[in-house]
Design a protein around this motif. Structure first.
Motif: not given
Length: 313
Positions: A185-210
């Motif tokens: 958790a990055s802060h108390p009560g963090d149940v966010g999407r960034e915490r849930y997903l891995p950081d493997a996106y960093r090695g690929h072009p795609m970043r997020d769904v807009t």
């Protein structure tokens, strides 16, 4: 990662729900509580197979093909493209049981970032006239036969054609299980999407769904709009009965269509780095256009489907 949540509506969820209406613009008051988490679509078999075996997609995104076991032992096999906070999953006809595996079926999950926000969404739904929202807890089986609480969910109704949307909040038990490969958790009560997903996106072009564009029936759209408003999305009606919902960096567009024309139409994505070129990748009955700039757009062709299939539940 997640879901075919509509499976819950087909069996595990009991009880009715209030009737939703989509004839008003605007949004609920207060801060935004729900954010685009992921969407899914059921494609024709040829396109799903082409996606599954695409070497380009494995370079373009954190791409996985995986079978998941959820509540009640129900399973689904999806093709996942995962970003920093958001993702989407693609199925072929029959990859999930029943009408939810029908060509054109689709779904949308919108999730909280702070623990305890989902009950507030449910309160807003009731205040808006959804007197009996359908609440559900999804679990995940990592292969040992012991279900782990995954997330709590709410639906406005258990009656749908071929599209369902749900609000969701990840459970602390899931974050505590090391097999989930989640982040601290990055802060108390963090149940966010960034915490849930891995950081493997960093090695690929795609970043997020807009952006995501879905064609759905008028009934399914009417059942979706109250949830988006309760979650704090800014909702605007379009000529012809469609709706655009904006919030949290993602634009969600719904086109209101007859049942035999429903389906996932388009996904827009941001890139980790801008590119100087324009690349078009044909994948089955779809085209992924990457660049120029920091944007990619994946468009799915409308496929012929039998009229009236999958009506009602």
């Amino acid at each position: 990662m997640i879901t075919v949540i509509a499976l819950a509506l087909a069996g595990a969820v009991q009880g009715g729900a209030g009737t939703a209406r989509a004839d008003e613009n605007g949004t609920a008051t207060g801060r935004q509580l729900l954010f685009y988490n992921h969407a899914y679509g059921v494609l024709d078999r040829a396109t799903a197979d082409a996606i599954e075996h695409s070497s380009y997609l494995r370079d373009f995104a954190d791409f996985q093909v995986r079978t998941t076991t959820g509540s009640g032992g129900q399973t689904w096999t999806g093709r996942y493209l995962m970003g920093r906070e958001t993702y989407f999953e693609l199925f072929g006809v029959g990859d999930v049981p029943g009408k939810d595996g029908t060509l054109g079926s689709a779904g949308l999950g919108v999730s909280t970032e702070r623990a305890g926000d989902l009950p507030t969404v449910i309160e807003r739904l009731r205040a808006s006239g959804i007197t009996d929202p359908v609440e559900f807890q999804q679990t995940r089986d990592f292969g040992d036969g012991v279900p782990v609480p995954w997330f709590d969910a709410v639906f406005t109704t258990d009656q749908y054609d071929l599209f369902g949307a749900w609000g969701m909040e990840y459970r602390p038990e899931y974050f505590a299980d090391p097999r989930g490969n989640t982040e601290p958790a990055s802060h108390p009560g963090d149940v966010g999407r960034e915490r849930y997903l891995p950081d493997a996106y960093r090695g690929h072009p795609m970043r997020d769904v807009t952006g995501i564009r879905l064609a759905v029936t008028a009934r399914d759209l009417a059942n979706t709009v109250p949830l988006l408003k309760a979650g704090g999305f800014a909702v605007r009606s379009l000529p012809g009965g469609g709706v655009v919902a904006k919030g949290g960096g993602t634009t969600i567009r719904f086109d209101s269509v007859p049942l035999d024309r429903v389906g996932l139409r388009q996904v827009e994505m941001s890139l980790n780095q801008p590119v100087s070129y324009r690349h078009v990748e044909r994948i089955g009955h779809s085209a992924l256009v990457v660049g120029p700039g920091s944007r990619a757009v994946w468009t799915f062709e409308e496929q012929d489907r039998p009229g009236g299939a999958g009506q009602g539940s």
